[in-house]
Write an enzyme that holds these catalytic residues in place. Structure first.
Site, mmCIF file in Angstrom:
data_model
loop_
_atom_site.group_PDB
_atom_site.id
_atom_site.type_symbol
_atom_site.label_atom_id
_atom_site.label_comp_id
_atom_site.label_asym_id
_atom_site.label_seq_id
_atom_site.Cartn_x
_atom_site.Cartn_y
_atom_site.Cartn_z
ATOM 1 N N TRP A 103 0.840 -1.208 0.000
ATOM 2 C CA TRP A 103 0.000 0.000 0.000
ATOM 3 C C TRP A 103 0.863 1.242 0.000
ATOM 4 O O TRP A 103 0.510 2.246 -0.629
ATOM 5 C CB TRP A 103 -0.984 -0.043 1.170
ATOM 6 N N ASP A 173 -1.285 6.644 6.450
ATOM 7 C CA ASP A 173 -2.368 5.766 6.016
ATOM 8 C C ASP A 173 -2.590 4.795 7.174
ATOM 9 O O ASP A 173 -1.767 3.920 7.438
ATOM 10 C CB ASP A 173 -1.935 5.025 4.744
ATOM 11 N N LYS A 197 -12.229 -1.743 7.766
ATOM 12 C CA LYS A 197 -11.520 -2.682 8.641
ATOM 13 C C LYS A 197 -11.864 -2.386 10.099
ATOM 14 O O LYS A 197 -12.491 -3.194 10.767
ATOM 15 C CB LYS A 197 -10.025 -2.583 8.410
HETATM 16 N N1 PMP Z 1 -4.029 1.156 2.645
HETATM 17 C C1 PMP Z 1 -4.032 0.054 3.397
HETATM 18 C C2 PMP Z 1 -3.065 -0.064 4.538
HETATM 19 C C3 PMP Z 1 -4.913 -0.991 3.096
HETATM 20 O O1 PMP Z 1 -4.904 -2.115 3.834
HETATM 21 C C4 PMP Z 1 -5.817 -0.852 2.011
HETATM 22 C C5 PMP Z 1 -6.840 -1.899 1.668
HETATM 23 N N2 PMP Z 1 -6.629 -3.169 2.058
HETATM 24 C C6 PMP Z 1 -5.751 0.310 1.247
HETATM 25 C C7 PMP Z 1 -4.870 1.293 1.605
HETATM 26 C C8 PMP Z 1 -6.653 0.506 0.069
HETATM 27 O O2 PMP Z 1 -7.884 0.866 0.538
HETATM 28 P P1 PMP Z 1 -9.158 1.071 -0.381
HETATM 29 O O3 PMP Z 1 -9.539 -0.258 -0.913
HETATM 30 O O4 PMP Z 1 -10.135 1.664 0.589
HETATM 31 O O5 PMP Z 1 -8.789 2.024 -1.464
#
Ligand code: PMP
Length: 362
Positions: A103, A173, A197
């Site tokens: 991510w 994030d 989450k």
């Molecule tokens: N950042 C992290 C740490 C994640 O775990 C995730 C999704 N698993 C995301 C970003 C992406 O999130 P989204 O699907 O809401 O765009």
């Protein structure tokens, strides 16, 4: 409730049963309005109250004051990867990224489309099995901001202590560990998280931002990408995901009733210890991916002696009433995601299953 399974999915993930029941109870007639919250206008008194309460609850839980705003946006954390550089990375400046997983890499990729970037530290060489030490983090000269990923959902690592970057805005994030334990939120200029989450259902992304950051938003970027527009309009510039924000607020109320961040932090430590101890006492049958000092309270990754056994484990676990344990393809093995709403009971059951499985196959 008998027919609910233990849901270890990485997200969308398990929600507190009390919250689901509350939503169910008022689904058809929200607070005597004669209609569901699903049918309610975002320009109505009942929704405005939810929107305002959700912002206040978030700030209360994080111990933040008047100098912060909380926005409820759409497009997931992935849209934030782009909005952050669009709003804060102006020409000639550099943005610093600490790359601790998939991510973080994706966040960096978006920033590169907008401006200059610098990798302040990376853990790619060990397949992201750890969090960098503070002295590994090398900032560029006067960065526009420093971006970190507080919990690496795929690799099961989590920052225990956050870097001190002085006056440089620190952006995190926190999609997979927001509100998981007490921490000093005031050290962050911005925190963002997809809700699915630790906060509620998918469809809303929470952005928590120091107000001063809203002052210099470029006027040249598309309107929906501008944080200042969303802040000025109290997240009601366009139609918000009404139901998701409503659910998120119920989750925040639930968390307050549990005793807030210190209580949930203890709960999460206890849950994680059940699984990590089982791994550590398995004589090498269950091997973790994350280094000991970087282990996540939220996502516990483990390998078994063979891929064949891993497949059997996932299959038998599902038959036994556990879902979502298959690991992400970039790490392999198994992953148990245990966000705030996962119960001790669920972790105890998984621990027993792991011990039995090892006794049978080990
Ligand atoms: N950042 C992290 C740490 C994640 O775990 C995730 C999704 N698993 C995301 C970003 C992406 O999130 P989204 O699907 O809401 O765009």
């Amino acid at each position: 409730m008998k027919n609910r399974i233990f849901n270890f999915n990485a997200g969308p993930a398990t929600l507190p049963l009390e919250v689901l029941m509350e939503a169910q109870a008022e689904l058809l007639n929200y607070q005597q309005t004669g209609m569901s919250i699903l049918e309610t206008s975002h320009r109505s008194k009942p929704y405005e109250a939810i929107n305002a309460e959700a912002e206040a609850n978030m700030k209360e839980l994080l111990g933040l004051g008047e100098n912060y705003r909380v926005l409820f946006l759409q497009g997931g954390a992935s849209t934030q990867f782009a909005m952050i550089p669009m709003n804060f990375l102006t020409a000639g400046q550099t943005a610093d990224y600490v790359v601790t997983g998939t991510w973080a890499e994706k966040a960096l990729k978006e920033a590169k489309l907008v401006g200059n970037t610098h990798v302040a530290a990376t853990t790619a060489e060990g397949n992201h099995n750890r969090i960098p030490k503070m002295d590994e983090i090398q900032l560029s000269d006067n960065p526009a901001y420093v971006h970190i990923t507080s919990n690496n959902t795929i690799f099961g690592t989590q920052w225990k202590e956050f870097p001190n970057v002085g006056k440089v805005p620190l952006i995190a994030d926190m999609s997979s560990d927001i509100l998981n334990r007490p921490f000093n939120a005031e050290n962050f200029a911005m925190i963002y998280a997809g809700a699915q989450k630790n906060l509620g259902p998918a469809g809303v992304t929470v952005v928590i931002m120091r107000k001063e950051l809203l002052e210099n938003t470029p006027k040249t970027i598309p309107t929906m990408m501008r944080y200042d527009i969303h802040a000025k309009n109290d997240s009601l510039y366009n139609t918000p995901p009404v139901f998701s924000v409503y659910m998120l607020n119920l989750v925040l109320r639930w968390l307050k009733a549990q005793g807030g961040l210190s209580a949930i932090g203890k709960h999460n430590e206890e849950k994680a210890a059940l699984i990590y101890d089982t791994m550590d006492q398995s004589g090498g049958f269950y091997r973790g991916h994350a280094q000991l000092d970087s282990r996540s309270l939220m996502n516990v990754n483990f390998r078994l002696p063979t891929e064949e056994l891993e497949k059997t484990f996932a299959k038998e676990a599902e038959q036994a009433g556990f879902i979502g344990l298959k690991g992400h393809r970039s790490v392999g093995g198994l992953r148990a995601s245990m966000y705030n709403a996962m119960t001790i009971e669920g972790c105890l059951a998984l621990k027993e299953f792991m011990i039995e499985f090892k006794n049978k196959k080990g």
